[in-house]
Scaffold this active site. Sequence first.
Site, PDB file in Angstrom:
ATOM      1  N   HIS A 150     -35.922  18.918  28.670  1.00 42.54           N
ATOM      2  CA  HIS A 150     -36.265  19.891  29.715  1.00 42.54           C
ATOM      3  C   HIS A 150     -37.537  20.602  29.269  1.00 42.54           C
ATOM      4  O   HIS A 150     -37.573  21.175  28.195  1.00 42.54           O
ATOM      5  CB  HIS A 150     -35.128  20.897  29.926  1.00 42.54           C
ATOM      6  CG  HIS A 150     -35.226  21.650  31.229  1.00 42.54           C
ATOM      7  ND1 HIS A 150     -36.340  22.386  31.574  1.00 42.54           N
ATOM      8  CD2 HIS A 150     -34.371  21.755  32.271  1.00 42.54           C
ATOM      9  CE1 HIS A 150     -36.147  22.915  32.781  1.00 42.54           C
ATOM     10  NE2 HIS A 150     -34.970  22.548  33.226  1.00 42.54           N
ATOM     11  N   LYS A 205     -26.586  24.617  38.778  1.00 46.14           N
ATOM     12  CA  LYS A 205     -26.622  26.032  38.378  1.00 46.14           C
ATOM     13  C   LYS A 205     -27.670  26.840  39.150  1.00 46.14           C
ATOM     14  O   LYS A 205     -27.536  28.045  39.289  1.00 46.14           O
ATOM     15  CB  LYS A 205     -26.823  26.169  36.868  1.00 46.14           C
ATOM     16  CG  LYS A 205     -28.246  26.089  36.359  1.00 46.14           C
ATOM     17  CD  LYS A 205     -28.287  26.586  34.901  1.00 46.14           C
ATOM     18  CE  LYS A 205     -29.691  26.636  34.335  1.00 46.14           C
ATOM     19  NZ  LYS A 205     -30.280  25.326  34.035  1.00 46.14           N
ATOM     20  N   GLU A 264     -33.600  16.270  36.728  1.00 48.83           N
ATOM     21  CA  GLU A 264     -32.617  17.318  37.052  1.00 48.83           C
ATOM     22  C   GLU A 264     -33.289  18.505  37.731  1.00 48.83           C
ATOM     23  O   GLU A 264     -33.239  19.628  37.225  1.00 48.83           O
ATOM     24  CB  GLU A 264     -31.925  17.778  35.764  1.00 48.83           C
ATOM     25  CG  GLU A 264     -31.194  16.678  35.014  1.00 48.83           C
ATOM     26  CD  GLU A 264     -30.843  17.080  33.573  1.00 48.83           C
ATOM     27  OE1 GLU A 264     -31.327  18.121  33.101  1.00 48.83           O
ATOM     28  OE2 GLU A 264     -30.089  16.341  32.936  1.00 48.83           O
TER      29      GLU A 264
HETATM   30  C1  LIG Z   1     -31.396  24.741  34.269  1.00 42.48           C
HETATM   31  C2  LIG Z   1     -31.481  23.302  33.981  1.00 42.48           C
HETATM   32  C3  LIG Z   1     -32.067  22.425  34.914  1.00 42.48           C
HETATM   33  C4  LIG Z   1     -32.757  22.887  36.168  1.00 42.48           C
HETATM   34  O1  LIG Z   1     -34.005  23.427  35.858  1.00 42.48           O
HETATM   35  P1  LIG Z   1     -35.053  23.814  36.995  1.00 42.48           P
HETATM   36  O2  LIG Z   1     -36.139  24.447  36.219  1.00 42.48           O
HETATM   37  O3  LIG Z   1     -34.375  24.723  37.936  1.00 42.48           O
HETATM   38  O4  LIG Z   1     -35.493  22.550  37.643  1.00 42.48           O
HETATM   39  C5  LIG Z   1     -32.030  21.084  34.629  1.00 42.48           C
HETATM   40  N1  LIG Z   1     -31.477  20.609  33.494  1.00 42.48           N
HETATM   41  C6  LIG Z   1     -30.913  21.419  32.577  1.00 42.48           C
HETATM   42  C7  LIG Z   1     -30.297  20.827  31.365  1.00 42.48           C
HETATM   43  C8  LIG Z   1     -30.912  22.791  32.779  1.00 42.48           C
HETATM   44  O5  LIG Z   1     -30.377  23.596  31.843  1.00 42.48           O
END
Ligand SMILES: *Cc1c(COP(=O)(O)O)cnc(C)c1O
Length: 380
Positions: free
Chosen positions: A184, A47, A261
């Site tokens: 996260h 994303k 991630e």
């Molecule tokens: C948006 C998102 C990410 C990426 O986050 P960054 O801050 O760009 O590293 C990873 N995992 C999940 C579940 C997300 O919603």
Amino acid sequence: MGTLRALRQLAKEHGTPLVVVDHEVLRRNYATFKRYLPRVQAYYAVKANPDPAIVKTLFDAGGSFDVASMPEFRIVYEYIKDMPAKQRQEWIWDKIIYANPIKANDTLQELDQYKALVTYDNEEEIRKIKKHAPNTGLALRLKVPNTGAMVELSSKCGAAPGEAVDLILAAHRAGLVVEGLSFHVGSQTTNFENFVQAINLAASVFEEAKARGYTKMNLLDIGGGFPAPYDASVKPFSELARKINAELDRLFPKDIEILAEPGRFMVATAATAISKIIGKAVRDGKLCYYVDDGVYNTFSGIIFDHCHYHMEAFRKGPRQICTVFGPTCDALDVISMSEELPADLERGDLLFSRNIGAYSVASATQFNGFPPAKVVHINQ
Ligand SMILES: *Cc1c(COP(=O)(O)O)cnc(C)c1O
């Protein structure tokens, strides 16, 4: 990222607004991530920037992917679909995690065919998965503190640590397999203690699950949030990695697979936006430049990502504090109210913004009829 002269040349060739993606930087960011976190497999969060060329470069570098919708899933699956069936099944988990805890029924039915790895965080979702996607593997998304992150994510997703093991056992009773945990810490996390706390919370959930008889968990997904070096206040990645490695090694045996991630960390520094001055005015005594890219286009991150971008000129000159406006008629379309730029720039002069690869093109609109910037790839 390309020299100023190369950037200007590209703008001349392709016109503006333009976004230049440097694949050498993508490969370097991926290599840095792996070098400092050798135990962690990087699932790039699509994303942040779903450009298929970016996905391809990271795939070729050895990366895996976090997707949150079927269109994102398909961008990645493109590189897996031609594998022999047996290998493909193993690869699906190695290469993709569907990390959106809330999934529509038809999405679940599709994910079931792929036997994908998916996250969940509540009872209702267990009922849906049992009915529509019983062949998927599960990871429970935990709610963890997001203190000091630029973009807070914990209010929308994640099970409270106190109910985590109940949700793991409920999924198990429903005949599903919970493979592990995910969390996260919030996007652009510069408070490194968030990661330390979250890893410790996850370890306590692993322990409680074991104590209550559930022993099938074998993966921990430490999510995204790794900060991009937008300015000098962001401490080095090596420092964050040292803290993460120490906690992982202390709390998780070697046979637990560790995933992450990273979205922003991989792509933010890989792109530069170039725009052209299309108008100039003095309003309330302040010099205003109007450019052909704005918050409804490449600079959409100013609104959605709470990110601030600096504008720089290719030419030198006596500088003063200026306002930079986007091209639409909306007063919201402000790139910056206080940018130090040469005062003698003219219509047709170019400006550029570095570190604009994440959450920029991804959320651009066509509002007011202004099409998104053209994207060119270099060093592919
Ligand atoms: C948006 C998102 C990410 C990426 O986050 P960054 O801050 O760009 O590293 C990873 N995992 C999940 C579940 C997300 O919603």
